[in-house]
Motif scaffolding. Sequence first.
Motif, PDB file in Angstrom:
ATOM      1  N   TRP A  26       0.821  -1.201   0.000  1.00 55.57           N
ATOM      2  CA  TRP A  26       0.000   0.000   0.000  1.00 55.57           C
ATOM      3  C   TRP A  26       0.861   1.260   0.000  1.00 55.57           C
ATOM      4  CZ3 TRP A  26      -4.766   0.462  -1.442  1.00 55.57           C
ATOM      5  CH2 TRP A  26      -5.668  -0.585  -1.254  1.00 55.57           C
ATOM      6  N   ILE A  27       1.889   1.279   0.804  1.00 60.83           N
ATOM      7  CA  ILE A  27       2.735   2.475   0.894  1.00 60.83           C
ATOM      8  C   ILE A  27       3.414   2.752  -0.443  1.00 60.83           C
ATOM      9  CG2 ILE A  27       4.808   3.429   1.983  1.00 60.83           C
ATOM     10  CD1 ILE A  27       3.900   1.962   4.558  1.00 60.83           C
ATOM     11  N   ARG A  28       3.925   1.707  -1.093  1.00 59.25           N
ATOM     12  CA  ARG A  28       4.523   1.887  -2.422  1.00 59.25           C
ATOM     13  C   ARG A  28       3.488   2.417  -3.409  1.00 59.25           C
ATOM     14  NH1 ARG A  28       6.903  -3.185  -1.398  1.00 59.25           N
ATOM     15  NH2 ARG A  28       5.362  -4.181  -2.796  1.00 59.25           N
ATOM     16  N   TYR A  29       2.270   1.884  -3.294  1.00 59.90           N
ATOM     17  CA  TYR A  29       1.223   2.307  -4.229  1.00 59.90           C
ATOM     18  C   TYR A  29       0.852   3.772  -3.999  1.00 59.90           C
ATOM     19  CZ  TYR A  29      -2.960   2.206  -7.088  1.00 59.90           C
ATOM     20  OH  TYR A  29      -3.873   2.481  -8.058  1.00 59.90           O
ATOM     21  N   PHE A  30       0.770   4.201  -2.734  1.00 63.57           N
ATOM     22  CA  PHE A  30       0.458   5.606  -2.442  1.00 63.57           C
ATOM     23  C   PHE A  30       1.519   6.519  -3.054  1.00 63.57           C
ATOM     24  CE2 PHE A  30      -1.587   3.877   1.664  1.00 63.57           C
ATOM     25  CZ  PHE A  30      -2.766   3.630   1.005  1.00 63.57           C
ATOM     26  N   VAL A  31       2.769   6.121  -2.941  1.00 62.23           N
ATOM     27  CA  VAL A  31       3.857   6.935  -3.500  1.00 62.23           C
ATOM     28  C   VAL A  31       3.729   7.015  -5.020  1.00 62.23           C
ATOM     29  CG1 VAL A  31       6.360   7.079  -3.835  1.00 62.23           C
ATOM     30  CG2 VAL A  31       5.432   6.437  -1.592  1.00 62.23           C
ATOM     31  N   GLN A  32       3.436   5.888  -5.645  1.00 56.66           N
ATOM     32  CA  GLN A  32       3.296   5.861  -7.099  1.00 56.66           C
ATOM     33  C   GLN A  32       2.116   6.706  -7.565  1.00 56.66           C
ATOM     34  OE1 GLN A  32       2.977   1.714  -8.092  1.00 56.66           O
ATOM     35  NE2 GLN A  32       5.074   1.225  -7.411  1.00 56.66           N
ATOM     36  N   THR A  33       1.067   6.761  -6.726  1.00 53.68           N
ATOM     37  CA  THR A  33      -0.136   7.506  -7.087  1.00 53.68           C
ATOM     38  C   THR A  33      -0.001   8.990  -6.788  1.00 53.68           C
ATOM     39  OG1 THR A  33      -1.329   5.503  -6.404  1.00 53.68           O
ATOM     40  CG2 THR A  33      -2.673   7.406  -6.909  1.00 53.68           C
ATOM     41  N   GLY A  34       1.068   9.363  -6.076  1.00 51.62           N
ATOM     42  CA  GLY A  34       1.265  10.764  -5.744  1.00 51.62           C
ATOM     43  C   GLY A  34       0.613  11.171  -4.440  1.00 51.62           C
ATOM     44  N   LEU A  35       0.185  10.202  -3.630  1.00 49.35           N
ATOM     45  CA  LEU A  35      -0.439  10.503  -2.337  1.00 49.35           C
ATOM     46  C   LEU A  35       0.597  10.373  -1.228  1.00 49.35           C
ATOM     47  CD1 LEU A  35      -3.813   8.577  -2.746  1.00 49.35           C
ATOM     48  CD2 LEU A  35      -3.502  11.052  -2.739  1.00 49.35           C
ATOM     49  N   ILE A  57      -4.681   0.604   9.006  1.00 49.83           N
ATOM     50  CA  ILE A  57      -5.233   1.955   8.912  1.00 49.83           C
ATOM     51  C   ILE A  57      -4.166   2.880   8.344  1.00 49.83           C
ATOM     52  CG2 ILE A  57      -6.327   3.854  10.147  1.00 49.83           C
ATOM     53  CD1 ILE A  57      -7.157   1.884  12.300  1.00 49.83           C
ATOM     54  N   PHE A  58      -4.507   3.529   7.233  1.00 48.99           N
ATOM     55  CA  PHE A  58      -3.579   4.448   6.572  1.00 48.99           C
ATOM     56  C   PHE A  58      -4.154   5.859   6.597  1.00 48.99           C
ATOM     57  CE2 PHE A  58      -3.081   0.265   4.601  1.00 48.99           C
ATOM     58  CZ  PHE A  58      -1.721   0.038   4.792  1.00 48.99           C
ATOM     59  N   HIS A  59      -3.299   6.813   6.925  1.00 49.35           N
ATOM     60  CA  HIS A  59      -3.711   8.222   6.973  1.00 49.35           C
ATOM     61  C   HIS A  59      -2.991   8.953   5.846  1.00 49.35           C
ATOM     62  CE1 HIS A  59      -5.306   7.653  11.142  1.00 49.35           C
ATOM     63  NE2 HIS A  59      -4.352   6.736  11.158  1.00 49.35           N
ATOM     64  N   LEU A  60      -3.768   9.519   4.924  1.00 51.34           N
ATOM     65  CA  LEU A  60      -3.192  10.200   3.766  1.00 51.34           C
ATOM     66  C   LEU A  60      -3.601  11.664   3.738  1.00 51.34           C
ATOM     67  CD1 LEU A  60      -3.994   7.488   1.054  1.00 51.34           C
ATOM     68  CD2 LEU A  60      -1.893   7.727   2.382  1.00 51.34           C
ATOM     69  N   SER A  61      -2.705  12.481   3.183  1.00 48.89           N
ATOM     70  CA  SER A  61      -3.034  13.895   2.983  1.00 48.89           C
ATOM     71  C   SER A  61      -3.890  14.017   1.729  1.00 48.89           C
ATOM     72  CB  SER A  61      -1.754  14.716   2.822  1.00 48.89           C
ATOM     73  OG  SER A  61      -0.950  14.635   3.993  1.00 48.89           O
TER      74      SER A  61
END
Length: 260
Positions: free
Chosen positions: A221-230, A255-259
């Motif tokens: 998930w963390i890698r995917y958030f980075v790839q998506t720009g989140l 649980i993931f907290h994103l900006s």
Amino acid sequence: MSRRPVNPARRFADGGGASFTSALHQKSRSSPYLSIGLVLVGALLLIGYSYSNSGGFSSDTNAVSKVEGDISCTAEVHRAIPILQKAYGDSMHKVLHVGPDTCSVVSKLLKEEDTEAWGLEPYEIEETEGHCKSLIRKGVVRVADIKFPLPYRANSFNLVIVSDALDYLSPKYLNKTLPELARVSLDGLVIFAGYPGKQRAKVAELSKFGRPAKLRSSSWWIRYFVQTGLEENVSAIKKFEQAAGKKSYQPSCQIFHLSS
């Protein structure tokens, strides 16, 4: 050891049996309301027992809790609401929940002081109770496919909470849905996702979800958030962890907290 046969004559010796039987008949004739009352009390107890077992006296949280080893991340949202309030403060003023059983989450949020809540159900609602139907009629809860643009304007909500929804999307659709969730949120996005090997959809629900859940690790998930720009919301993560530690809260979902 052999048992001695009972002599029936001893039971009714001296006419005692006849007297007892006669007295019993007189008593039953003199108090018919007693028998009726006992029957009614028994019926009420049976109804109460079956109703409580069916969940009639349970809360919304129990309605979406663990069932036959399956763990609902929507149920986890119920547990996490007090922790989220500590972590996000004023950002809990206007909240959108996205996921199945969203009526239960919205109902709980609406009970909180100074909180406005909306819900988006990504799957068809087959059976709904009266309160959920009322939320749908008022437009508080909507049913919409999250693989397409969400029916809200940008920054419509302070906080968007997602549960039991993204696990059923392939990367192809995640590429569209995650940016949309971030678009409609102003202060942040909270994602509840299942742990690999712990959560699974019940067979009866597979037809509703359309595919089995793809449970990913936190590193995926963390890698995917980075790839998506989140980006992860570091401030919210720290506050959430502090609040969780004070209340000894141990989540059963990731649980993931994103900006935004």
